[in-house]
Design a protein around this motif. Structure first.
Motif, short mmCIF file in Angstrom:
data_model
loop_
_atom_site.label_atom_id
_atom_site.label_comp_id
_atom_site.label_asym_id
_atom_site.label_seq_id
_atom_site.Cartn_x
_atom_site.Cartn_y
_atom_site.Cartn_z
N LEU A 31 24.62 67.13 69.38
CA LEU A 31 23.76 68.29 69.63
C LEU A 31 23.96 68.80 71.05
O LEU A 31 24.03 70.02 71.28
CB LEU A 31 22.29 67.92 69.40
CG LEU A 31 21.27 69.03 69.63
CD1 LEU A 31 21.57 70.24 68.73
CD2 LEU A 31 19.85 68.50 69.38
N PHE A 32 24.06 67.89 72.02
CA PHE A 32 24.29 68.29 73.41
C PHE A 32 25.58 69.09 73.52
O PHE A 32 25.62 70.14 74.18
CB PHE A 32 24.35 67.05 74.30
CG PHE A 32 24.53 67.36 75.76
CD1 PHE A 32 23.43 67.53 76.58
CD2 PHE A 32 25.80 67.47 76.31
CE1 PHE A 32 23.59 67.82 77.93
CE2 PHE A 32 25.97 67.75 77.66
CZ PHE A 32 24.86 67.92 78.46
N THR A 33 26.64 68.62 72.88
CA THR A 33 27.92 69.31 72.96
C THR A 33 27.85 70.68 72.30
O THR A 33 28.42 71.65 72.81
CB THR A 33 29.02 68.46 72.28
OG1 THR A 33 29.00 67.14 72.83
CG2 THR A 33 30.39 69.06 72.51
N ALA A 34 27.15 70.77 71.18
CA ALA A 34 27.02 72.06 70.50
C ALA A 34 26.30 73.08 71.38
O ALA A 34 26.73 74.23 71.51
CB ALA A 34 26.27 71.87 69.17
N ILE A 35 25.20 72.64 72.01
CA ILE A 35 24.46 73.54 72.90
C ILE A 35 25.34 73.95 74.08
O ILE A 35 25.33 75.11 74.52
CB ILE A 35 23.17 72.87 73.39
CG1 ILE A 35 22.23 72.60 72.21
CG2 ILE A 35 22.47 73.74 74.43
CD1 ILE A 35 21.01 71.78 72.58
N ARG A 36 26.11 73.00 74.58
CA ARG A 36 27.02 73.30 75.70
C ARG A 36 28.00 74.40 75.32
O ARG A 36 28.22 75.34 76.11
CB ARG A 36 27.77 72.03 76.09
CG ARG A 36 28.93 72.28 77.05
CD ARG A 36 29.69 71.00 77.34
NE ARG A 36 30.86 71.26 78.17
CZ ARG A 36 31.62 70.31 78.71
NH1 ARG A 36 31.31 69.04 78.52
NH2 ARG A 36 32.66 70.63 79.45
#
Length: 286
Positions: A31-36
């Protein structure tokens, strides 16, 4: 000031692995990578529009950068963040990532028809020997210098995707506006990362200040500033400077990991990093 840009780029690249380690307790890595990627795409798109970057006309011109970004950004960074969040030390993740030029050089012959020189062959062999010195003795060891086998396998898979994306980019051509291509590549990364987060992520986000700082750093520094520095180096014709400094990323990341998280390296691992660095340097000159 201009002479410091390649070194600054390497430091920024190295902090990406540390960011993955820092946010691991606070957020689902997928999820962190997607938001990034969504954030980086939006910021770079605004910069591209403001600078009147030329986007390709028609879907065919978008397809190549999107596929490259899907592999080089989406699969690679999602895999690295997942591996580091599951115990892979930042310096080790950086070392595995630094093998990408060697993998690309190894496959350039059969895939692209490029001739592999003797110097490059020696560099590839040295690089993999150094990596083996770092990785093999510590696989499965239960301490801060240990290497979880699953995390290592995921990281290697991520680097394989980065290599395939690089070969795809070389095969389909890297022409066009560099900034526009960067926007499309990050968009391709988001196309990869969002489904991964929805299908396989836990959705965990701890809205602590450290998480927001890590996210802002990942978007604005690792992604946006990193790509803008790279574009500046390309326009100056200094890509070779980045390549020659690229092997410094693993020891820089390892030093950061030691200071911030207590991650340690043995003398054998440090020697292996030096051998791998030499291999990458020799192969880049081949």
């Amino acid at each position: 000031m201009a002479a410091a840009v390649p070194g600054l780029f390497v430091v920024i690249w190295a902090t990406g692995f540390v960011t993955a380690r820092a946010v691991a307790p606070l957020a689902d890595p997928l999820l962190f990578t997607a938001i990034r990627f969504v954030g980086a795409t939006a910021v770079l798109a605004l910069i591209a529009l403001a600078s009147r970057a030329r986007f390709p006309a028609g879907g065919r011109g978008w397809f190549g950068p999107l596929v490259a970004g899907f592999l080089m950004q989406g699969v690679y960074l999602s895999g690295v963040f997942y591996a580091v969040s599951h115990g892979l030390p930042a310096g080790i993740a950086a070392l595995v990532g630094s093998l990408q030029p060697l993998l690309t050089a190894s496959l350039a012959g059969p895939v692209l028809g490029e001739r592999v020189t003797l110097r490059r062959g020696v560099g590839i062999a040295l690089g993999f020997l150094g990596a083996a010195m770092v990785l093999v003795p510590k696989i499965g060891v239960a301490d801060t210098s240990g290497i979880p086998p699953a995390g290592l396998a995921i990281c290697f898979g991520a680097v394989a995707a980065l290599t395939l994306g690089t070969l795809w980019q070389k095969r389909t051509g890297g022409g066009g506006d560099l900034l526009a291509n960067a926007v499309l590549q990050f968009l391709g990364g988001a196309v990869c990362a969002l489904p991964l987060a929805l299908l396989f992520g836990s959705g965990h986000l701890d809205p602590a200040p450290a998480l927001w700082f890590g996210l802002a750093w990942a978007v604005l520094v690792n992604s946006v500033a990193g790509i803008l520095l790279l574009l500046a180096l390309i326009r100056r014709g200094a890509v070779a400077g980045v390549a020659s400094l690229f092997f410094l990323v693993p020891p820089v990341s390892a030093a950061m990991g030691y200071v911030l998280f207590g991650e340690t390296l043995t003398l054998l691992q440090l020697a292996g990093m030096a051998v791998a660095a030499l291999g990458v340097a020799v192969a880049n000159r081949g």
